[in-house]
Structures are given as C-alpha cells and as structure tokens.
Motif scaffolding. Structure first.
Motif, PDB file in Angstrom:
ATOM      1  N   ILE A 116       0.818  -1.430  -0.047  1.00 30.42           N
ATOM      2  CA  ILE A 116       0.032  -0.141  -0.226  1.00 30.42           C
ATOM      3  C   ILE A 116       0.739   1.607  -0.279  1.00 30.42           C
ATOM      4  CG2 ILE A 116      -1.621   0.714   1.258  1.00 30.42           C
ATOM      5  CD1 ILE A 116      -3.113  -1.618   2.286  1.00 30.42           C
ATOM      6  N   PRO A 117       1.857   1.181   0.704  1.00 32.04           N
ATOM      7  CA  PRO A 117       2.476   2.968   0.736  1.00 32.04           C
ATOM      8  C   PRO A 117       3.380   2.825  -1.293  1.00 32.04           C
ATOM      9  CG  PRO A 117       3.470   1.444   2.565  1.00 32.04           C
ATOM     10  CD  PRO A 117       2.261   0.397   2.291  1.00 32.04           C
ATOM     11  N   LEU A 118       3.564   1.742  -1.634  1.00 26.80           N
ATOM     12  CA  LEU A 118       4.026   1.499  -2.731  1.00 26.80           C
ATOM     13  C   LEU A 118       2.848   2.265  -3.267  1.00 26.80           C
ATOM     14  CD1 LEU A 118       7.105   1.284  -5.271  1.00 26.80           C
ATOM     15  CD2 LEU A 118       5.556  -0.810  -4.844  1.00 26.80           C
ATOM     16  N   LEU A 119       1.755   1.658  -3.607  1.00 25.53           N
ATOM     17  CA  LEU A 119       1.020   1.955  -4.125  1.00 25.53           C
ATOM     18  C   LEU A 119       0.356   4.293  -4.270  1.00 25.53           C
ATOM     19  CD1 LEU A 119      -1.260  -0.209  -3.788  1.00 25.53           C
ATOM     20  CD2 LEU A 119      -0.611  -0.231  -5.956  1.00 25.53           C
ATOM     21  N   ALA A 120       0.874   4.566  -2.627  1.00 23.99           N
ATOM     22  CA  ALA A 120       1.126   5.582  -2.266  1.00 23.99           C
ATOM     23  C   ALA A 120       1.734   6.639  -2.964  1.00 23.99           C
ATOM     24  CB  ALA A 120       0.895   5.934  -1.072  1.00 23.99           C
ATOM     25  N   LEU A 121       2.809   5.851  -3.387  1.00 25.12           N
ATOM     26  CA  LEU A 121       4.391   6.576  -3.208  1.00 25.12           C
ATOM     27  C   LEU A 121       4.203   6.954  -4.912  1.00 25.12           C
ATOM     28  CD1 LEU A 121       7.636   7.728  -3.359  1.00 25.12           C
ATOM     29  CD2 LEU A 121       7.841   5.365  -3.036  1.00 25.12           C
ATOM     30  N   ILE A 122       3.549   5.888  -5.779  1.00 25.39           N
ATOM     31  CA  ILE A 122       3.789   6.251  -6.842  1.00 25.39           C
ATOM     32  C   ILE A 122       2.594   6.744  -7.769  1.00 25.39           C
ATOM     33  CG2 ILE A 122       2.690   4.570  -9.076  1.00 25.39           C
ATOM     34  CD1 ILE A 122       3.678   2.268  -8.289  1.00 25.39           C
ATOM     35  N   ALA A 123       1.482   6.878  -6.126  1.00 24.66           N
ATOM     36  CA  ALA A 123       0.380   7.947  -7.069  1.00 24.66           C
ATOM     37  C   ALA A 123       0.716   8.909  -6.768  1.00 24.66           C
ATOM     38  CB  ALA A 123      -0.582   7.960  -6.077  1.00 24.66           C
ATOM     39  N   PHE A 124       1.526  10.242  -5.198  1.00 24.75           N
ATOM     40  CA  PHE A 124       2.072  11.005  -5.348  1.00 24.75           C
ATOM     41  C   PHE A 124       3.391  11.413  -5.897  1.00 24.75           C
ATOM     42  CE2 PHE A 124       0.750   9.846  -0.703  1.00 24.75           C
ATOM     43  CZ  PHE A 124       0.907  11.381  -0.683  1.00 24.75           C
ATOM     44  N   ILE A 125       4.400  10.106  -7.009  1.00 24.39           N
ATOM     45  CA  ILE A 125       5.349  10.727  -7.745  1.00 24.39           C
ATOM     46  C   ILE A 125       4.685  11.174  -9.343  1.00 24.39           C
ATOM     47  CG2 ILE A 125       6.849   9.151  -9.478  1.00 24.39           C
ATOM     48  CD1 ILE A 125       8.029   7.925  -7.347  1.00 24.39           C
ATOM     49  N   LEU A 126       3.432  10.652  -9.927  1.00 27.51           N
ATOM     50  CA  LEU A 126       2.737  10.402 -10.820  1.00 27.51           C
ATOM     51  C   LEU A 126       2.132  12.097 -10.882  1.00 27.51           C
ATOM     52  CD1 LEU A 126       0.548   7.315 -12.019  1.00 27.51           C
ATOM     53  CD2 LEU A 126       2.422   8.529 -13.428  1.00 27.51           C
ATOM     54  N   ILE A 127       1.257  12.777  -9.380  1.00 24.74           N
ATOM     55  CA  ILE A 127       1.337  13.861  -9.533  1.00 24.74           C
ATOM     56  C   ILE A 127       1.755  15.188  -9.829  1.00 24.74           C
ATOM     57  CG2 ILE A 127       0.108  15.808  -7.987  1.00 24.74           C
ATOM     58  CD1 ILE A 127      -2.036  12.539  -6.627  1.00 24.74           C
ATOM     59  N   THR A 128       3.217  14.347  -8.865  1.00 20.96           N
ATOM     60  CA  THR A 128       3.931  15.358  -8.355  1.00 20.96           C
ATOM     61  C   THR A 128       4.754  16.211 -10.776  1.00 20.96           C
ATOM     62  OG1 THR A 128       4.956  14.908  -6.636  1.00 20.96           O
ATOM     63  CG2 THR A 128       6.482  15.866  -8.330  1.00 20.96           C
ATOM     64  N   CYS A 129       5.006  15.420 -10.930  1.00 22.18           N
ATOM     65  CA  CYS A 129       5.453  14.547 -12.625  1.00 22.18           C
ATOM     66  C   CYS A 129       4.327  15.364 -13.237  1.00 22.18           C
ATOM     67  CB  CYS A 129       5.869  13.125 -12.958  1.00 22.18           C
ATOM     68  SG  CYS A 129       7.417  12.596 -11.452  1.00 22.18           S
ATOM     69  N   LEU A 130       3.005  14.712 -12.902  1.00 26.29           N
ATOM     70  CA  LEU A 130       2.040  15.574 -14.414  1.00 26.29           C
ATOM     71  C   LEU A 130       1.917  16.425 -14.048  1.00 26.29           C
ATOM     72  CD1 LEU A 130      -0.308  12.285 -13.865  1.00 26.29           C
ATOM     73  CD2 LEU A 130       0.806  13.788 -16.019  1.00 26.29           C
ATOM     74  N   LEU A 131       2.064  17.380 -13.040  1.00 28.18           N
ATOM     75  CA  LEU A 131       2.064  19.121 -12.781  1.00 28.18           C
ATOM     76  C   LEU A 131       3.393  19.376 -12.684  1.00 28.18           C
ATOM     77  CD1 LEU A 131       0.145  18.936  -9.039  1.00 28.18           C
ATOM     78  CD2 LEU A 131      -0.858  19.397 -10.775  1.00 28.18           C
ATOM     79  N   TRP A 132       3.813  19.408 -12.643  1.00 31.15           N
ATOM     80  CA  TRP A 132       5.843  19.895 -12.727  1.00 31.15           C
ATOM     81  C   TRP A 132       5.233  19.796 -14.157  1.00 31.15           C
ATOM     82  CZ3 TRP A 132       8.719  22.525 -10.197  1.00 31.15           C
ATOM     83  CH2 TRP A 132       9.813  22.685 -11.271  1.00 31.15           C
ATOM     84  N   MET A 133       5.059  18.993 -15.536  1.00 34.15           N
ATOM     85  CA  MET A 133       5.192  18.889 -17.064  1.00 34.15           C
ATOM     86  C   MET A 133       3.582  19.971 -17.253  1.00 34.15           C
ATOM     87  SD  MET A 133       5.903  15.431 -18.458  1.00 34.15           S
ATOM     88  CE  MET A 133       4.349  14.695 -17.368  1.00 34.15           C
ATOM     89  N   GLY A 134       2.703  20.388 -16.364  1.00 33.87           N
ATOM     90  CA  GLY A 134       1.462  20.903 -16.907  1.00 33.87           C
ATOM     91  C   GLY A 134       1.834  22.022 -16.768  1.00 33.87           C
ATOM     92  N   ARG A 135       3.076  23.080 -16.217  1.00 29.71           N
ATOM     93  CA  ARG A 135       3.243  24.032 -15.884  1.00 29.71           C
ATOM     94  C   ARG A 135       3.776  24.544 -17.414  1.00 29.71           C
ATOM     95  NH1 ARG A 135       6.547  25.785 -11.026  1.00 29.71           N
ATOM     96  NH2 ARG A 135       6.527  27.380 -12.192  1.00 29.71           N
ATOM     97  N   THR A 136       3.302  26.019 -18.099  1.00 26.49           N
ATOM     98  CA  THR A 136       3.580  25.951 -19.673  1.00 26.49           C
ATOM     99  C   THR A 136       4.174  27.643 -19.253  1.00 26.49           C
ATOM    100  OG1 THR A 136       1.974  27.600 -19.200  1.00 26.49           O
ATOM    101  CG2 THR A 136       1.227  25.557 -20.010  1.00 26.49           C
ATOM    102  N   LYS A 137       5.576  27.645 -20.158  1.00 26.67           N
ATOM    103  CA  LYS A 137       6.531  28.625 -19.827  1.00 26.67           C
ATOM    104  C   LYS A 137       5.755  30.289 -19.515  1.00 26.67           C
ATOM    105  CE  LYS A 137      10.608  27.353 -21.650  1.00 26.67           C
ATOM    106  NZ  LYS A 137      10.954  26.793 -20.689  1.00 26.67           N
ATOM    107  N   GLY A 138       5.099  29.789 -20.406  1.00 27.20           N
ATOM    108  CA  GLY A 138       3.524  31.708 -19.906  1.00 27.20           C
ATOM    109  C   GLY A 138       3.046  31.599 -18.676  1.00 27.20           C
TER     110      GLY A 138
END
Length: 146
Positions: A116-138
């Motif tokens: 269960i902690p690995l599943l949570a870790l994967i979710a937090f990593i995915l959220i972090t990466c998606l938000l980081w990539m979702g930022r735009t230069k503008g």
C-alpha cells in the motif's frame, strides 16, 4: 507527448488523486484494513489534493500548481519512508509505531514488492510529475509578474 501533458497534466493529476483516495477508502472501509500512523500522514497529504486539483481543473487555473506541489512532494517522502520501513527490517526498529497497527506490517504484498505505501508513492510521483509537466512557460512568467 510534452504538449499533451501540458494541456491535460492538471486533469490527469486530479484523476490520479481520485484513484488514490478511492483506493485508500476501499482498503480501509471495504477491506477493513486499519491504517497505521504513517498511512494517516499520507492521507493528510493526499486527500486535500482531490479538492485542490478539482478546483484547479474546474477553473482551469494552473496558478495553484506551486501550492499543490509541496503537498505531493512531502506526501511522497512519507510514502518512501513508509515503504522503506516495510522492506528494510532494521529501519522499523528506529522509530517503531507504538499505537495501533505497526507501520511495518504488510496488508498486501503483491509480487513480493507491491504494498500500500508503494501504491501511494507511485500516486504521489505521478501527481508531482504531471503537475510539473503541466506548467507552461507563459504561466511561469505570469507568476513572476504577480
């Protein structure tokens, strides 16, 4: 792929948070697995993400991303520690859980490493990466102007 994640990263991060909270509630309410102390801390950082990301998606407002990222990163660090505590026997003896369920107990252990902690870790990593990539230069330059 980069432009897809810029357009839909915020929405995909919200979907991941919904699945993570749904899984958390499934394990505790349906399967009756009692959360340990570290599981509660992970929930403290995951549950607000559903509301904050939902509001950001509804308004299509990416200015919330800098405020959401710390929740996701800190929650991921707690998940990493919790997973390490489960898989490294000596680590559980440093700060043992003294109340309720021991933090090094595995309710699930699929394929010998998925807990269960690995599943949570994967979710937090995915959220972090998606938000980081979702930022735009503008939007980054707009934040500097505000």
């Amino acid at each position: 792929m980069r432009s897809f994640s810029k357009l839909y990263g915020l929405y995909m991060a919200w979907a991941v948070s919904l699945v993570a909270v749904g899984g958390s509630l499934f394990f505790s309410e349906v399967m009756r697995y009692e959360p340990c102390k570290l599981c509660w801390f992970q929930r403290i950082f995951m549950y607000p993400l559903v509301l904050l990301l939902g509001m950001a998606c509804y308004k299509n407002d990416r200015r919330l991303i800098p405020y959401i990222l710390p929740l996701s990163i800190i929650g991921g660090m707690i998940s990493l520690y919790h997973y390490s505590e489960q898989k490294i026997p000596g680590l559980a003896k440093l700060l043992p859980c003294t109340v309720g369920v021991p933090c090094n107990e595995d309710y699930i252990n699929w394929l010998g490493f998925i807990t269960i902690p690995l599943l949570a870790l994967i979710a937090f990593i995915l959220i972090t990466c998606l938000l980081w990539m979702g930022r735009t230069k503008g939007e980054e330059s707009e934040e500097e102007l505000d």
